[in-house]
Motif scaffolding. Structure first.
Motif, PDB file in Angstrom:
ATOM      1  N   ILE A  50       0.678  -1.179   0.139  1.00  0.00           N
ATOM      2  CA  ILE A  50      -0.096  -0.108  -0.019  1.00  0.00           C
ATOM      3  C   ILE A  50       0.864   1.261   0.099  1.00  0.00           C
ATOM      4  CG2 ILE A  50      -1.589   1.533   1.466  1.00  0.00           C
ATOM      5  CD1 ILE A  50      -2.823  -1.285   2.331  1.00  0.00           C
ATOM      6  N   ALA A  51       1.900   1.195   0.795  1.00  0.00           N
ATOM      7  CA  ALA A  51       2.884   2.265   0.821  1.00  0.00           C
ATOM      8  C   ALA A  51       3.404   2.663  -0.554  1.00  0.00           C
ATOM      9  CB  ALA A  51       3.880   2.277   1.980  1.00  0.00           C
ATOM     10  N   HIS A  52       3.769   1.583  -0.883  1.00  0.00           N
ATOM     11  CA  HIS A  52       4.449   1.611  -2.469  1.00  0.00           C
ATOM     12  C   HIS A  52       3.663   2.057  -3.326  1.00  0.00           C
ATOM     13  CE1 HIS A  52       6.991   0.216  -6.140  1.00  0.00           C
ATOM     14  NE2 HIS A  52       5.813  -0.314  -6.392  1.00  0.00           N
ATOM     15  N   CYS A  53       2.392   1.877  -3.544  1.00  0.00           N
ATOM     16  CA  CYS A  53       1.470   2.210  -4.457  1.00  0.00           C
ATOM     17  C   CYS A  53       1.205   3.724  -3.988  1.00  0.00           C
ATOM     18  CB  CYS A  53       0.228   1.623  -4.148  1.00  0.00           C
ATOM     19  SG  CYS A  53       0.025  -0.185  -4.861  1.00  0.00           S
ATOM     20  N   ARG A  54       1.083   4.271  -2.920  1.00  0.00           N
ATOM     21  CA  ARG A  54       0.905   5.548  -2.527  1.00  0.00           C
ATOM     22  C   ARG A  54       2.158   6.521  -2.944  1.00  0.00           C
ATOM     23  NH1 ARG A  54      -3.468   6.285   0.476  1.00  0.00           N
ATOM     24  NH2 ARG A  54      -4.217   4.650   2.132  1.00  0.00           N
ATOM     25  N   ASN A  55       3.294   5.961  -2.735  1.00  0.00           N
ATOM     26  CA  ASN A  55       4.396   6.587  -3.035  1.00  0.00           C
ATOM     27  C   ASN A  55       4.875   6.707  -4.675  1.00  0.00           C
ATOM     28  OD1 ASN A  55       5.067   7.148  -0.151  1.00  0.00           O
ATOM     29  ND2 ASN A  55       6.284   5.231   0.091  1.00  0.00           N
ATOM     30  N   ASN A  56       4.369   5.791  -5.224  1.00  0.00           N
ATOM     31  CA  ASN A  56       4.583   5.738  -6.660  1.00  0.00           C
ATOM     32  C   ASN A  56       3.416   6.098  -7.677  1.00  0.00           C
ATOM     33  OD1 ASN A  56       7.721   4.685  -6.916  1.00  0.00           O
ATOM     34  ND2 ASN A  56       6.545   3.317  -5.355  1.00  0.00           N
ATOM     35  N   ASN A  57       2.449   6.332  -7.003  1.00  0.00           N
ATOM     36  CA  ASN A  57       1.135   6.646  -7.642  1.00  0.00           C
ATOM     37  C   ASN A  57       0.748   5.510  -8.641  1.00  0.00           C
ATOM     38  OD1 ASN A  57       0.770   9.355  -6.955  1.00  0.00           O
ATOM     39  ND2 ASN A  57       2.430  10.048  -8.381  1.00  0.00           N
ATOM     40  N   SER A  58       0.696   4.065  -8.155  1.00  0.00           N
ATOM     41  CA  SER A  58       0.624   2.871  -8.942  1.00  0.00           C
ATOM     42  C   SER A  58      -0.768   2.680  -8.961  1.00  0.00           C
ATOM     43  CB  SER A  58       1.247   1.782  -8.158  1.00  0.00           C
ATOM     44  OG  SER A  58       2.674   1.780  -8.091  1.00  0.00           O
ATOM     45  N   LEU A  59      -1.539   3.136  -7.937  1.00  0.00           N
ATOM     46  CA  LEU A  59      -3.067   3.110  -8.031  1.00  0.00           C
ATOM     47  C   LEU A  59      -3.672   4.303  -7.905  1.00  0.00           C
ATOM     48  CD1 LEU A  59      -3.249  -0.285  -5.972  1.00  0.00           C
ATOM     49  CD2 LEU A  59      -3.339  -0.201  -8.557  1.00  0.00           C
ATOM     50  N   SER A  60      -4.734   4.481  -8.085  1.00  0.00           N
ATOM     51  CA  SER A  60      -5.643   6.094  -7.566  1.00  0.00           C
ATOM     52  C   SER A  60      -5.855   5.936  -5.973  1.00  0.00           C
ATOM     53  CB  SER A  60      -6.986   5.984  -8.472  1.00  0.00           C
ATOM     54  OG  SER A  60      -7.876   5.085  -7.723  1.00  0.00           O
ATOM     55  N   PRO A  61      -5.725   6.743  -5.813  1.00  0.00           N
ATOM     56  CA  PRO A  61      -5.953   7.233  -4.133  1.00  0.00           C
ATOM     57  C   PRO A  61      -7.154   6.588  -3.785  1.00  0.00           C
ATOM     58  CG  PRO A  61      -5.270   9.355  -4.948  1.00  0.00           C
ATOM     59  CD  PRO A  61      -5.647   8.412  -6.374  1.00  0.00           C
ATOM     60  N   THR A  62      -8.425   6.566  -4.346  1.00  0.00           N
ATOM     61  CA  THR A  62      -9.517   5.999  -3.987  1.00  0.00           C
ATOM     62  C   THR A  62      -9.476   4.423  -3.821  1.00  0.00           C
ATOM     63  OG1 THR A  62     -10.955   7.789  -5.315  1.00  0.00           O
ATOM     64  CG2 THR A  62     -12.199   5.585  -4.531  1.00  0.00           C
ATOM     65  N   ILE A  63      -8.842   3.948  -4.997  1.00  0.00           N
ATOM     66  CA  ILE A  63      -8.455   2.437  -4.868  1.00  0.00           C
ATOM     67  C   ILE A  63      -7.554   1.924  -3.827  1.00  0.00           C
ATOM     68  CG2 ILE A  63      -7.442   0.524  -6.388  1.00  0.00           C
ATOM     69  CD1 ILE A  63     -10.286   1.562  -7.346  1.00  0.00           C
ATOM     70  N   ILE A  64      -6.597   2.724  -3.629  1.00  0.00           N
ATOM     71  CA  ILE A  64      -5.559   2.405  -2.642  1.00  0.00           C
ATOM     72  C   ILE A  64      -6.348   2.269  -1.198  1.00  0.00           C
ATOM     73  CG2 ILE A  64      -3.771   3.154  -1.436  1.00  0.00           C
ATOM     74  CD1 ILE A  64      -2.603   4.354  -3.774  1.00  0.00           C
ATOM     75  N   ASP A  65      -7.148   3.127  -0.985  1.00  0.00           N
ATOM     76  CA  ASP A  65      -7.996   3.240   0.492  1.00  0.00           C
ATOM     77  C   ASP A  65      -8.870   2.360   0.619  1.00  0.00           C
ATOM     78  OD1 ASP A  65      -6.650   5.715   1.050  1.00  0.00           O
ATOM     79  OD2 ASP A  65      -8.369   7.017   0.313  1.00  0.00           O
ATOM     80  N   ARG A  66      -9.555   1.782  -0.593  1.00  0.00           N
ATOM     81  CA  ARG A  66     -10.242   0.665  -0.635  1.00  0.00           C
ATOM     82  C   ARG A  66      -9.597  -0.724  -0.429  1.00  0.00           C
ATOM     83  NH1 ARG A  66     -14.817  -0.923  -5.487  1.00  0.00           N
ATOM     84  NH2 ARG A  66     -15.671  -2.789  -4.343  1.00  0.00           N
ATOM     85  N   PHE A  67      -8.495  -0.959  -1.179  1.00  0.00           N
ATOM     86  CA  PHE A  67      -7.846  -2.037  -1.026  1.00  0.00           C
ATOM     87  C   PHE A  67      -7.152  -1.910   0.672  1.00  0.00           C
ATOM     88  CE2 PHE A  67      -3.932  -4.331  -0.994  1.00  0.00           C
ATOM     89  CZ  PHE A  67      -3.952  -5.268  -1.791  1.00  0.00           C
ATOM     90  N   GLU A  68      -6.991  -0.841   1.068  1.00  0.00           N
ATOM     91  CA  GLU A  68      -6.439  -0.837   2.439  1.00  0.00           C
ATOM     92  C   GLU A  68      -7.327  -1.312   3.594  1.00  0.00           C
ATOM     93  OE1 GLU A  68      -3.781   2.080   5.356  1.00  0.00           O
ATOM     94  OE2 GLU A  68      -5.276   2.866   3.856  1.00  0.00           O
TER      95      GLU A  68
END
Length: 268
Positions: free
Chosen positions: A106-124
């Motif tokens: 999750i931290a990797h995705c946030r730092n590298n914009n790998s996923l949209s913020p909405t998707i990251i929050d949902r995944f978390e």
């Protein structure tokens, strides 16, 4: 515009225009222009289809000839991608992954914009191991991240998604064991249509009677026509050939688990 066909990193161009007035001759001349759209919805669907086709055609394939399979004297003759894939598979499927691995992803995705913020929050909030297949089929880019890592054998990416690979494999394995009796004991056919580089096709011909290994999770269809559509889409690419793989699946062989997809497990 005339230079776009010479840029190897550029896969395709999708044009959004208020009026669909791009000359047909220009589209044919500039082969990387895939389509022209006058509304966002159609453009979005075309992009989704294009990304799916790109991922379909980008899966790395390894080949072992009959001679290479018989001779074990010199392992250096084997394709490196084949050996590395087997090593990664053995390591990650035996590892125990904690919640820390998920947090690092999750931290990797946030730092590298790998996923949209909405998707990251949902995944978390929602992810757990039993939803691995659902997230793999969900249009969130996780599929692309995983496939990129396996295709390029990028160690950092594979380590980052290692927990997901493990969860996905185990869930497919569990569902395979649940469904094994429903398949019957007779082999059945599945199909896969994709583009294959001419250099890989030549290797395929030389490996007749040998082993072909897809270095990734492999999607197929029991519908021949669906797979033919993927193959036909690949026919316009330079240096590429359209291939329709016809695979006979023996449900009695348990060396590699498979899963027949049903709607309840596929995310839309």
């Amino acid at each position: 515009m005339p230079l776009i066909n010479d840029i190897p990193q550029l896969h395709g161009i999708y044009v959004f225009n208020d009026t669909k007035n791009l000359p047909e001759e220009s589209i044919k001349k500039w082969g990387k222009i895939k389509s022209v759209h006058t509304n966002i919805s159609d453009l979005y669907k075309a992009l989704q289809s294009g990304i799916k086709q790109f991922n379909q055609d980008s899966i790395a394939v390894s080949f072992l000839t009959v001679t290479e399979m018989v001779s074990t004297d010199n392992l250096n003759q084997l394709e490196p991608t084949f050996m590395y894939t087997q090593i990664f598979k053995d390591i990650f499927l035996d590892m125990q992954h904690s919640e820390k691995a998920i947090k690092q992803f999750i931290a990797h995705c946030r730092n590298n914009n790998s996923l949209s913020p909405t998707i990251i929050d949902r995944f978390e909030k929602e992810y757990h191991a039993e939803l691995a297949i659902w997230w793999y089929t969900f249009p969130s880019n996780i599929y692309s991240i995983l496939n990129y890592g396996l295709r390029t054998l990028d160690a950092d990416t594979i380590i980052t998604v290692g927990f997901f690979i493990c969860h996905l494999h185990r869930q497919i394995q569990e569902l395979h064991e649940q469904q094994i009796n429903s398949y019957g004991r007779k082999p059945f056919l599945v199909y896969r249509g994709q583009g294959l580089m001419k250099s890989d096709f030549e290797k395929l011909l030389k490996a007749k009677g040998g082993l072909m290994s897809f270095n990734n999770l492999l999607s197929t269809s029991k519908d021949r026509e669906v797979s033919l559509e993927f193959a036909e889409c690949a026919s316009i690419k330079p240096h590429s050939l359209s291939i329709l793989f016809i695979m006979s699946i023996d449900p009695c062989l348990k060396s590699t688990p498979f899963r027949v997809w049903v709607g309840v497990y596929k995310a839309y």
